[in-house]
Design a protein around this motif. Structure first.
Motif, PDB file in Angstrom:
ATOM      1  N   LEU A  55       2.707  -0.587   6.534  1.00 34.25           N
ATOM      2  CA  LEU A  55       1.573   0.265   5.927  1.00 34.25           C
ATOM      3  C   LEU A  55      -0.223  -0.953   5.224  1.00 34.25           C
ATOM      4  CD1 LEU A  55       2.453   3.391   4.275  1.00 34.25           C
ATOM      5  CD2 LEU A  55       0.898   2.920   6.770  1.00 34.25           C
ATOM      6  N   LEU A  56       1.119  -2.110   5.080  1.00 34.32           N
ATOM      7  CA  LEU A  56       0.370  -2.781   4.047  1.00 34.32           C
ATOM      8  C   LEU A  56      -0.659  -3.796   5.033  1.00 34.32           C
ATOM      9  CD1 LEU A  56       2.730  -4.739   2.121  1.00 34.32           C
ATOM     10  CD2 LEU A  56       1.323  -3.994   1.021  1.00 34.32           C
ATOM     11  N   ILE A  57      -0.094  -3.538   6.381  1.00 36.61           N
ATOM     12  CA  ILE A  57      -1.186  -4.818   7.640  1.00 36.61           C
ATOM     13  C   ILE A  57      -2.110  -4.417   7.528  1.00 36.61           C
ATOM     14  CG2 ILE A  57      -1.069  -5.448  10.131  1.00 36.61           C
ATOM     15  CD1 ILE A  57       0.636  -7.325   8.561  1.00 36.61           C
ATOM     16  N   LEU A  58      -2.218  -2.812   7.231  1.00 38.93           N
ATOM     17  CA  LEU A  58      -3.845  -2.322   7.331  1.00 38.93           C
ATOM     18  C   LEU A  58      -5.199  -2.557   6.227  1.00 38.93           C
ATOM     19  CD1 LEU A  58      -2.309   1.081   7.535  1.00 38.93           C
ATOM     20  CD2 LEU A  58      -3.444  -0.475   9.604  1.00 38.93           C
ATOM     21  N   LYS A  70      -2.701  -5.378  14.652  1.00 42.08           N
ATOM     22  CA  LYS A  70      -2.951  -4.638  13.601  1.00 42.08           C
ATOM     23  C   LYS A  70      -1.693  -3.701  14.114  1.00 42.08           C
ATOM     24  CE  LYS A  70      -5.727  -3.818  10.517  1.00 42.08           C
ATOM     25  NZ  LYS A  70      -7.207  -3.712   9.559  1.00 42.08           N
ATOM     26  N   PRO A  71      -2.637  -2.927  15.578  1.00 46.43           N
ATOM     27  CA  PRO A  71      -2.253  -1.244  16.181  1.00 46.43           C
ATOM     28  C   PRO A  71      -0.750  -1.596  16.291  1.00 46.43           C
ATOM     29  CG  PRO A  71      -4.177  -1.307  16.465  1.00 46.43           C
ATOM     30  CD  PRO A  71      -3.732  -3.234  16.324  1.00 46.43           C
ATOM     31  N   PHE A  72       0.234  -2.630  17.162  1.00 48.67           N
ATOM     32  CA  PHE A  72       1.231  -3.188  17.109  1.00 48.67           C
ATOM     33  C   PHE A  72       1.722  -3.582  16.207  1.00 48.67           C
ATOM     34  CE2 PHE A  72      -2.098  -4.453  20.692  1.00 48.67           C
ATOM     35  CZ  PHE A  72      -1.390  -3.739  21.462  1.00 48.67           C
ATOM     36  N   LEU A  73       1.661  -4.085  15.222  1.00 53.58           N
ATOM     37  CA  LEU A  73       2.732  -4.860  13.715  1.00 53.58           C
ATOM     38  C   LEU A  73       3.365  -2.946  13.016  1.00 53.58           C
ATOM     39  CD1 LEU A  73       0.449  -7.314  12.462  1.00 53.58           C
ATOM     40  CD2 LEU A  73       2.910  -7.210  13.269  1.00 53.58           C
ATOM     41  N   LEU A  74       2.022  -1.883  13.216  1.00 53.59           N
ATOM     42  CA  LEU A  74       1.927  -1.222  12.582  1.00 53.59           C
ATOM     43  C   LEU A  74       2.970  -0.032  13.289  1.00 53.59           C
ATOM     44  CD1 LEU A  74       1.914   1.285   9.784  1.00 53.59           C
ATOM     45  CD2 LEU A  74      -0.632   1.999  11.164  1.00 53.59           C
ATOM     46  N   GLY A  75       2.585  -0.432  14.310  1.00 54.81           N
ATOM     47  CA  GLY A  75       3.960   0.370  15.925  1.00 54.81           C
ATOM     48  C   GLY A  75       5.385   0.108  15.345  1.00 54.81           C
ATOM     49  N   ALA A  76       5.199  -1.569  15.595  1.00 54.09           N
ATOM     50  CA  ALA A  76       7.013  -1.756  15.526  1.00 54.09           C
ATOM     51  C   ALA A  76       7.115  -1.646  14.115  1.00 54.09           C
ATOM     52  CB  ALA A  76       6.692  -3.333  15.473  1.00 54.09           C
ATOM     53  N   ALA A  77       6.509  -1.564  13.491  1.00 55.55           N
ATOM     54  CA  ALA A  77       7.588  -1.835  11.676  1.00 55.55           C
ATOM     55  C   ALA A  77       7.388   0.258  11.573  1.00 55.55           C
ATOM     56  CB  ALA A  77       6.357  -1.504  10.852  1.00 55.55           C
ATOM     57  N   CYS A  78       6.874   0.575  12.338  1.00 60.79           N
ATOM     58  CA  CYS A  78       7.573   2.768  12.204  1.00 60.79           C
ATOM     59  C   CYS A  78       8.561   2.311  13.391  1.00 60.79           C
ATOM     60  CB  CYS A  78       6.176   3.364  12.630  1.00 60.79           C
ATOM     61  SG  CYS A  78       4.557   3.503  11.292  1.00 60.79           S
TER      62      CYS A  78
END
Length: 392
Positions: free
Chosen positions: A383-386, A278-286
């Motif tokens: 954000l949905l990943i969270l 999740k941290p990597f997915l959120l960072g990549a989306a941002c």
């Protein structure tokens, strides 16, 4: 023939197997990327002349519909009858036949039917192939395996550029691609299936709600990618006149694809090591969203290229790690192929939704509104990943 030997759920696959898996994925992308971006527009132009845009639109929509349904169908069939490698092999054969049909098509009806047949064939290959990742690659290696999938886009782009530069013959190009696909995919088919066995301690399965959230998050990121892939040239054109714009845009695309690969692989490996995606997915989306916002804030080609590169790297990392994450969320091991087929809708629906968004918000001289809308979609996707609970 004896049944494949199961392995412990946490037994790692060899680096060689992971590389063969990545090579086979590259073969699958080679099967459609040069065709849909370079060869099909030229083929349709030769058939339809001044009505080429209308025919191209009809062909793309019909192909997307065929792809969506056939991916689910072949995923389900590979669940039902097993032997996923045999289904992949069937897809390779059908893809070669579909390319022959495209080469022989000379009327609007035949080219539409040939592309629909092609989409069915390639999804006969793709649906069971992606299920192999869920079946045989342990969770501790899914991140690096997903990162290696980013290898496909630059290789497929290079193959397309090579074909265009080496031969002017559409027939030669259309015959070369299925041969290249076979060379990339067959080595994986010669490996032995080694399905994972569940751990002795019961593992809590992800509820369908989590998979649905992951589905929506990927769709939002994919819509951004679909719009940029279709309208990137027009965006750069809106910045002002520039000699050799087409060649410059091609160079920007190639550089962004190449830079995405090592970053996606390293991100995947790190997510494997710490056991969290999740941290990597959120960072990549941002990062993708920041790139899009940056594209609205500059009129300089070099700065816009850097911003696009940031978007491309962010979206490539997100999609690669999402492939790993999604396979861990599949709610039923007996229906992995079918469920991955449903996830694959996030690859086909954006080609229908993205152009509508661009049509509503963009003008030939102003892409700011559509870029900001795409940035909002990317942030929402991250954000949905969270809302998904990661599991051991």
């Amino acid at each position: 023939m004896s049944a494949p030997s199961p392995a412990p759920a946490d037994a790692p696959r060899s680096t060689g197997f992971l590389l063969l898996f990545a090579l086979a994925n590259a073969g699958a992308v080679i099967s459609y990327l040069p065709l849909l971006t370079l060869l099909l527009p030229a083929r349709i132009g030769a058939i339809a002349g001044d009505t080429r845009l209308d025919l191209f639109t009809i062909t793309v929509i019909a192909g997307a519909a065929a792809a969506s349904l056939s991916n689910i169908a072949f995923g389900w069939l590979s669940d039902l009858y097993g032997r996923r490698r045999r289904w992949v092999g069937l897809g390779v054969v059908l893809t070669a036949a579909a390319y022959a049909a495209i080469a022989l098509a000379t009327t609007p009806v035949t080219i539409v039917l040939a592309i629909m047949a092609f989409q069915i064939a390639i999804n006969a290959l793709l649906a069971p192939f992606l299920a192999i990742m869920a079946d045989e690659i342990p969770d501790s290696q899914k991140g690096v395996a997903g990162g290696l999938l980013a290898f496909a886009a630059p290789l497929a782009s290079a193959v397309g550029a090579l074909l265009v530069s080496l031969t002017p013959s559409d027939t030669v190009r259309l015959l070369f691609i299925p041969a290249a696909v076979a060379l990339c995919v067959v080595p994986l088919l010669r490996t032995r299936a080694r399905p994972l066995v569940a751990k002795p301690v019961a593992r809590t399965l992800a509820p369908p709600r989590d998979l649905a959230i992951a589905w929506v998050s990927r769709l939002l990121i994919q819509i951004s990618g679909a719009v940029l892939s279709l309208y990137l040239f027009y965006y750069f054109q809106s910045l002002g006149p520039r000699p050799g714009l087409a060649a410059s845009v091609a160079q920007v695309l190639t550089a962004a694809y190449v830079l995405s690969l090592p970053i996606a692989v390293v991100s995947g490996r790190l997510s494997d090591r710490i056991g969290r995606r999740k941290p990597f997915l959120l960072g990549a989306a941002c990062a993708a969203a920041l790139g899009l916002i940056g594209m609205t804030m500059t009129r300089d080609f070099a700065a816009a290229s850097l911003c696009f590169g940031l978007f491309q790297i962010g979206s490539a990392v997100f999609l690669a790690l999402h492939s790993a994450f999604a396979t861990q969320l599949l709610p039923d091991p007996d229906h992995r192929g079918r469920d991955l087929g449903l996830i694959n809708l996030t690859n086909t629906l954006p080609s229908l939704l993205g152009p509508l968004l661009a049509w509503a918000l963009a003008t030939p001289r102003d892409f700011d509104a559509v870029m900001l809308a795409l940035a909002a979609l990317a942030i929402c996707g991250g954000l949905l990943i969270l809302a998904i609970r990661e599991r051991d």
